[in-house]
Design a protein around this motif. Structure first.
Motif, PDB file in Angstrom:
ATOM      1  N   PRO A  14       0.840  -1.218   0.000  1.00 24.51           N
ATOM      2  CA  PRO A  14       0.000   0.000   0.000  1.00 24.51           C
ATOM      3  C   PRO A  14       0.866   1.256   0.000  1.00 24.51           C
ATOM      4  N   GLY A  15       0.456   2.205  -0.815  1.00 23.64           N
ATOM      5  CA  GLY A  15       1.222   3.422  -0.984  1.00 23.64           C
ATOM      6  C   GLY A  15       2.244   3.364  -2.097  1.00 23.64           C
ATOM      7  N   GLY A  16       2.462   2.195  -2.636  1.00 21.81           N
ATOM      8  CA  GLY A  16       3.439   2.023  -3.689  1.00 21.81           C
ATOM      9  C   GLY A  16       2.942   2.449  -5.057  1.00 21.81           C
ATOM     10  N   SER A  17       3.812   2.278  -6.054  1.00 21.34           N
ATOM     11  CA  SER A  17       3.510   2.703  -7.424  1.00 21.34           C
ATOM     12  C   SER A  17       3.925   1.633  -8.426  1.00 21.34           C
ATOM     13  N   LEU A  18       3.275   1.680  -9.550  1.00 19.92           N
ATOM     14  CA  LEU A  18       3.632   0.841 -10.691  1.00 19.92           C
ATOM     15  C   LEU A  18       3.393   1.644 -11.962  1.00 19.92           C
ATOM     16  N   ARG A  19       4.070   1.265 -13.020  1.00 25.85           N
ATOM     17  CA  ARG A  19       3.746   1.811 -14.331  1.00 25.85           C
ATOM     18  C   ARG A  19       3.320   0.658 -15.232  1.00 25.85           C
ATOM     19  N   LEU A  20       2.068   0.694 -15.613  1.00 21.73           N
ATOM     20  CA  LEU A  20       1.527  -0.305 -16.514  1.00 21.73           C
ATOM     21  C   LEU A  20       1.713   0.157 -17.946  1.00 21.73           C
ATOM     22  N   SER A  21       2.024  -0.775 -18.813  1.00 22.52           N
ATOM     23  CA  SER A  21       2.205  -0.472 -20.221  1.00 22.52           C
ATOM     24  C   SER A  21       1.229  -1.277 -21.062  1.00 22.52           C
ATOM     25  N   CYS A  22       0.797  -0.671 -22.140  1.00 22.73           N
ATOM     26  CA  CYS A  22      -0.059  -1.338 -23.120  1.00 22.73           C
ATOM     27  C   CYS A  22       0.637  -1.179 -24.463  1.00 22.73           C
ATOM     28  N   ALA A  23       1.287  -2.237 -24.916  1.00 24.91           N
ATOM     29  CA  ALA A  23       1.990  -2.212 -26.187  1.00 24.91           C
ATOM     30  C   ALA A  23       1.073  -2.744 -27.270  1.00 24.91           C
ATOM     31  N   VAL A  24       0.979  -2.000 -28.361  1.00 24.59           N
ATOM     32  CA  VAL A  24       0.053  -2.383 -29.420  1.00 24.59           C
ATOM     33  C   VAL A  24       0.811  -2.723 -30.692  1.00 24.59           C
ATOM     34  N   SER A  25       0.220  -3.578 -31.500  1.00 24.12           N
ATOM     35  CA  SER A  25       0.787  -3.932 -32.796  1.00 24.12           C
ATOM     36  C   SER A  25      -0.355  -4.266 -33.737  1.00 24.12           C
ATOM     37  N   GLY A  26      -0.055  -4.165 -35.019  1.00 21.24           N
ATOM     38  CA  GLY A  26      -1.049  -4.503 -36.024  1.00 21.24           C
ATOM     39  C   GLY A  26      -1.959  -3.360 -36.402  1.00 21.24           C
ATOM     40  N   PHE A  27      -1.772  -2.192 -35.776  1.00 22.28           N
ATOM     41  CA  PHE A  27      -2.560  -1.028 -36.150  1.00 22.28           C
ATOM     42  C   PHE A  27      -1.797   0.237 -35.792  1.00 22.28           C
TER      43      PHE A  27
END
Length: 125
Positions: A14-27
């Protein structure tokens, strides 16, 4: 073939951080609005945030406003969700989704055409 792949999830205190990524291909990412959703066990999938094709419009759910930020790098075909000040209730599988539309975005599940497989975020001490 259009594909979205989420990454960056994990176990965080709790209190922490993350960076989520969404990598796309085909468009071509620059022609698409991108949304982030999450689904906790036993609950409906809910909208968290979205960003328009040019990044000019962003929206956030009230529960994450001021803690999460969304950004995109069309040159890298990637959209990011920075999640800060995490709480146990943020625990869920996080999904990104895409719709080919310019200059707007909505956090409505039915609005999106394509989805990734999700990345798990667990907030626990």
């Amino acid at each position: 073939q259009l594909q979205l792949v989420e990454s960056g999830g994990g176990l965080v205190q709790p209190g922490g951080s993350l960076r989520l990524s969404c990598a796309v291909s085909g468009f071509t990412l620059e022609n698409y609005a991108i949304g982030w959703f999450r689904q906790a066990p036993g609950k409906e999938r809910e909208g968290v945030s979205c960003i328009s094709s040019d990044g000019g419009i962003t929206n956030f759910a009230d529960s994450v406003k001021d803690r999460f930020t969304i950004s995109r790098d069309n040159a890298k075909n990637t959209v990011y969700l920075q999640v800060n000040s995490l709480k146990p209730e943020d625990t869920a599988v996080y999904y990104c989704a895409a719709r080919p539309l310019l200059y707007m975005c909505l956090m409505l599940r039915r609005w999106y055409d394509s989805w990734g497989q999700g990345t798990q975020v667990t907030v626990s001490s």
